[in-house]
Design a protein around this motif. Structure first.
Motif, PDB file in Angstrom:
ATOM      1  N   MET A  64     -49.418 -31.934  -7.659  1.00  0.00           N
ATOM      2  CA  MET A  64     -50.472 -30.748  -7.473  1.00  0.00           C
ATOM      3  C   MET A  64     -49.824 -29.365  -7.473  1.00  0.00           C
ATOM      4  O   MET A  64     -50.157 -28.208  -7.853  1.00  0.00           O
ATOM      5  N   GLU A  65     -48.521 -29.204  -6.411  1.00  0.00           N
ATOM      6  CA  GLU A  65     -48.057 -28.039  -6.163  1.00  0.00           C
ATOM      7  C   GLU A  65     -47.501 -27.525  -7.291  1.00  0.00           C
ATOM      8  O   GLU A  65     -47.356 -26.396  -7.741  1.00  0.00           O
ATOM      9  N   GLN A  66     -46.535 -28.553  -7.896  1.00  0.00           N
ATOM     10  CA  GLN A  66     -46.002 -28.047  -9.170  1.00  0.00           C
ATOM     11  C   GLN A  66     -46.817 -27.636 -10.399  1.00  0.00           C
ATOM     12  O   GLN A  66     -46.551 -26.686 -10.934  1.00  0.00           O
ATOM     13  N   GLU A  67     -47.998 -28.357 -10.678  1.00  0.00           N
ATOM     14  CA  GLU A  67     -49.000 -27.821 -11.575  1.00  0.00           C
ATOM     15  C   GLU A  67     -49.259 -26.567 -11.288  1.00  0.00           C
ATOM     16  O   GLU A  67     -49.674 -25.737 -12.142  1.00  0.00           O
ATOM     17  N   LEU A  68     -49.823 -26.053 -10.062  1.00  0.00           N
ATOM     18  CA  LEU A  68     -50.245 -24.756  -9.845  1.00  0.00           C
ATOM     19  C   LEU A  68     -48.948 -23.865 -10.188  1.00  0.00           C
ATOM     20  O   LEU A  68     -49.255 -22.646 -10.829  1.00  0.00           O
ATOM     21  N   ILE A  69     -47.796 -24.093  -9.919  1.00  0.00           N
ATOM     22  CA  ILE A  69     -46.725 -23.244 -10.277  1.00  0.00           C
ATOM     23  C   ILE A  69     -46.728 -23.290 -11.757  1.00  0.00           C
ATOM     24  O   ILE A  69     -46.361 -22.149 -12.488  1.00  0.00           O
ATOM     25  N   GLU A  70     -46.639 -24.209 -12.677  1.00  0.00           N
ATOM     26  CA  GLU A  70     -46.617 -24.153 -14.023  1.00  0.00           C
ATOM     27  C   GLU A  70     -47.783 -23.492 -14.745  1.00  0.00           C
ATOM     28  O   GLU A  70     -47.702 -22.502 -15.581  1.00  0.00           O
ATOM     29  N   LEU A  71     -49.019 -23.367 -13.955  1.00  0.00           N
ATOM     30  CA  LEU A  71     -50.217 -22.542 -14.492  1.00  0.00           C
ATOM     31  C   LEU A  71     -50.116 -21.099 -14.257  1.00  0.00           C
ATOM     32  O   LEU A  71     -50.389 -20.304 -15.060  1.00  0.00           O
ATOM     33  N   VAL A  72     -49.320 -20.707 -13.089  1.00  0.00           N
ATOM     34  CA  VAL A  72     -49.066 -19.378 -12.870  1.00  0.00           C
ATOM     35  C   VAL A  72     -48.139 -18.940 -13.745  1.00  0.00           C
ATOM     36  O   VAL A  72     -48.228 -17.898 -14.479  1.00  0.00           O
ATOM     37  N   ASN A  73     -47.060 -19.560 -14.182  1.00  0.00           N
ATOM     38  CA  ASN A  73     -45.874 -19.542 -15.139  1.00  0.00           C
ATOM     39  C   ASN A  73     -46.479 -19.268 -16.431  1.00  0.00           C
ATOM     40  O   ASN A  73     -46.146 -18.376 -17.149  1.00  0.00           O
ATOM     41  N   ALA A  74     -47.391 -20.162 -16.819  1.00  0.00           N
ATOM     42  CA  ALA A  74     -48.248 -19.810 -18.132  1.00  0.00           C
ATOM     43  C   ALA A  74     -48.959 -18.446 -18.331  1.00  0.00           C
ATOM     44  O   ALA A  74     -48.802 -17.929 -19.107  1.00  0.00           O
ATOM     45  N   ALA A  75     -49.550 -18.267 -17.120  1.00  0.00           N
ATOM     46  CA  ALA A  75     -50.219 -16.928 -17.456  1.00  0.00           C
ATOM     47  C   ALA A  75     -49.383 -15.774 -17.452  1.00  0.00           C
ATOM     48  O   ALA A  75     -49.521 -14.857 -17.865  1.00  0.00           O
ATOM     49  N   ARG A  76     -47.856 -15.885 -16.389  1.00  0.00           N
ATOM     50  CA  ARG A  76     -47.074 -14.741 -16.743  1.00  0.00           C
ATOM     51  C   ARG A  76     -46.483 -14.889 -18.235  1.00  0.00           C
ATOM     52  O   ARG A  76     -46.372 -13.661 -19.105  1.00  0.00           O
ATOM     53  N   ARG A  77     -46.256 -15.978 -18.781  1.00  0.00           N
ATOM     54  CA  ARG A  77     -45.706 -16.043 -20.318  1.00  0.00           C
ATOM     55  C   ARG A  77     -46.660 -15.251 -21.244  1.00  0.00           C
ATOM     56  O   ARG A  77     -46.229 -14.636 -21.895  1.00  0.00           O
ATOM     57  N   ASN A  79     -48.584 -13.018 -20.595  1.00  0.00           N
ATOM     58  CA  ASN A  79     -48.360 -11.483 -20.210  1.00  0.00           C
ATOM     59  C   ASN A  79     -47.094 -11.112 -20.607  1.00  0.00           C
ATOM     60  O   ASN A  79     -46.757  -9.994 -20.034  1.00  0.00           O
ATOM     61  N   HIS A  80     -46.043 -11.614 -21.235  1.00  0.00           N
ATOM     62  CA  HIS A  80     -44.888 -11.425 -21.485  1.00  0.00           C
ATOM     63  C   HIS A  80     -43.929 -10.830 -20.374  1.00  0.00           C
ATOM     64  O   HIS A  80     -43.004 -10.050 -20.273  1.00  0.00           O
ATOM     65  N   LEU A  81     -44.057 -11.799 -19.206  1.00  0.00           N
ATOM     66  CA  LEU A  81     -43.419 -11.649 -18.133  1.00  0.00           C
ATOM     67  C   LEU A  81     -42.477 -12.711 -18.022  1.00  0.00           C
ATOM     68  O   LEU A  81     -42.993 -14.148 -18.214  1.00  0.00           O
ATOM     69  N   SER A  82     -41.346 -12.651 -17.120  1.00  0.00           N
ATOM     70  CA  SER A  82     -40.628 -13.879 -16.878  1.00  0.00           C
ATOM     71  C   SER A  82     -41.117 -14.914 -15.850  1.00  0.00           C
ATOM     72  O   SER A  82     -42.099 -14.464 -15.098  1.00  0.00           O
ATOM     73  N   GLU A  83     -40.869 -16.300 -16.039  1.00  0.00           N
ATOM     74  CA  GLU A  83     -41.269 -17.201 -15.126  1.00  0.00           C
ATOM     75  C   GLU A  83     -40.774 -17.046 -13.640  1.00  0.00           C
ATOM     76  O   GLU A  83     -39.625 -16.602 -13.329  1.00  0.00           O
ATOM     77  N   LEU A  84     -41.703 -17.340 -12.802  1.00  0.00           N
ATOM     78  CA  LEU A  84     -41.212 -17.495 -11.266  1.00  0.00           C
ATOM     79  C   LEU A  84     -40.404 -18.883 -11.051  1.00  0.00           C
ATOM     80  O   LEU A  84     -41.066 -19.855 -11.575  1.00  0.00           O
ATOM     81  N   ARG A  85     -39.196 -18.556 -10.396  1.00  0.00           N
ATOM     82  CA  ARG A  85     -38.504 -19.855  -9.986  1.00  0.00           C
ATOM     83  C   ARG A  85     -39.069 -20.169  -8.763  1.00  0.00           C
ATOM     84  O   ARG A  85     -39.323 -19.630  -7.870  1.00  0.00           O
ATOM     85  N   PRO A  86     -39.017 -21.747  -8.635  1.00  0.00           N
ATOM     86  CA  PRO A  86     -39.562 -22.178  -7.348  1.00  0.00           C
ATOM     87  C   PRO A  86     -38.558 -21.833  -6.343  1.00  0.00           C
ATOM     88  O   PRO A  86     -37.382 -22.184  -6.546  1.00  0.00           O
ATOM     89  N   SER A  87     -39.062 -21.849  -5.152  1.00  0.00           N
ATOM     90  CA  SER A  87     -38.370 -21.362  -4.046  1.00  0.00           C
ATOM     91  C   SER A  87     -38.586 -22.398  -2.724  1.00  0.00           C
ATOM     92  O   SER A  87     -39.916 -22.522  -2.495  1.00  0.00           O
ATOM     93  N   ALA A  88     -37.612 -23.133  -2.334  1.00  0.00           N
ATOM     94  CA  ALA A  88     -38.128 -24.186  -1.083  1.00  0.00           C
ATOM     95  C   ALA A  88     -38.158 -23.503  -0.145  1.00  0.00           C
ATOM     96  O   ALA A  88     -39.073 -23.888   0.618  1.00  0.00           O
ATOM     97  N   GLY A  89     -37.834 -22.217   0.223  1.00  0.00           N
ATOM     98  CA  GLY A  89     -38.148 -21.671   1.352  1.00  0.00           C
ATOM     99  C   GLY A  89     -39.573 -20.905   1.528  1.00  0.00           C
ATOM    100  O   GLY A  89     -40.578 -21.085   2.382  1.00  0.00           O
ATOM    101  N   LEU A  90     -40.066 -20.098  -0.010  1.00  0.00           N
ATOM    102  CA  LEU A  90     -41.416 -19.934   0.006  1.00  0.00           C
ATOM    103  C   LEU A  90     -42.267 -21.182   0.110  1.00  0.00           C
ATOM    104  O   LEU A  90     -43.438 -21.063   0.598  1.00  0.00           O
TER     105      LEU A  90
END
Length: 196
Positions: A64-77, A79-90
């Motif tokens: 579920m967490e990974q799917e949310l990251i993928e959906l956020v990154n799809a929205a960024r793509r 809008n011609h923005l770079s994808e966010l890298r997953p961060s263990a600390g965050l």
């Protein structure tokens, strides 16, 4: 369709170059007392966090967490923005807060402990996040409660100008997501965004 309870925090100011939060929106506390009978119980062996302290729990549903990251990154793509890298600390900071929201039954960015039936603020949201990612200069956070799927969460955030600004912030390079099932809202989501 369920009404989503959503909040966002404006990104930290890049002008001052510090990790202090910008203006934050007020959050209504979640008021129903009973959890949904369909809500899966969180892992029982996880100790309750106290304020910003304690160890971050392991993911209860990393898919579920990974799917949310993928959906956020799809929205960024889109809008011609770079994808966010997953961060263990965050992710640790986000998971700790998602667990706390469910256990203490509230919906705020700052951390609270329930003492004598009342919520008592224990620390600022940025203190919690910086504990896991010290030195980050850009921080923002989106939270949601009640949404059952990552798609519902991202759709809700996309229609809110503040949430959308956080998701599409060019200053952010990393993301960590926390998901927890339980509490009166049934499902809690936290996305922490960071950049240098």
């Amino acid at each position: 369709m369920r009404t989503l309870q959503l909040l966002a925090l404006l990104a930290a100011s890049g002008v001052c170059g510090c990790g202090n939060p910008g203006a934050r929106s007020a959050a209504p506390a979640s008021s129903p007392e009973a959890a949904s009978p369909l809500t899966p119980a969180p892992t029982p062996a996880v100790p309750a966090p106290v304020g910003c302290g304690g160890a971050a729990p392991v993911a209860v549903d990393s898919a579920m967490e990974q799917e949310l990251i993928e959906l956020v990154n799809a929205a960024r793509r889109e809008n011609h923005l770079s994808e966010l890298r997953p961060s263990a600390g965050l992710a640790d900071a986000a998971r700790l807060h998602a667990l706390d929201l469910a256990r203490e039954d509230y919906l705020e960015h700052d951390s609270y402990d329930r003492t004598g039936g009342r919520l008592v603020k224990s620390c600022e949201w940025s203190e919690r996040v910086l504990r896991f990612v010290p030195g980050k200069r850009q921080l923002a956070e989106n939270i949601a409660a009640g949404a059952e799927t990552p798609r519902e969460v991202v759709e809700g955030w996309t229609t809110s100008s503040v949430h959308r600004r956080n998701m599409l912030g060019a200053a952010y390079t990393e993301i960590g997501v926390g998901y927890w099932a339980g509490g009166s809202a049934g499902f809690y989501w936290v996305a922490d965004f960071g950049g240098d």
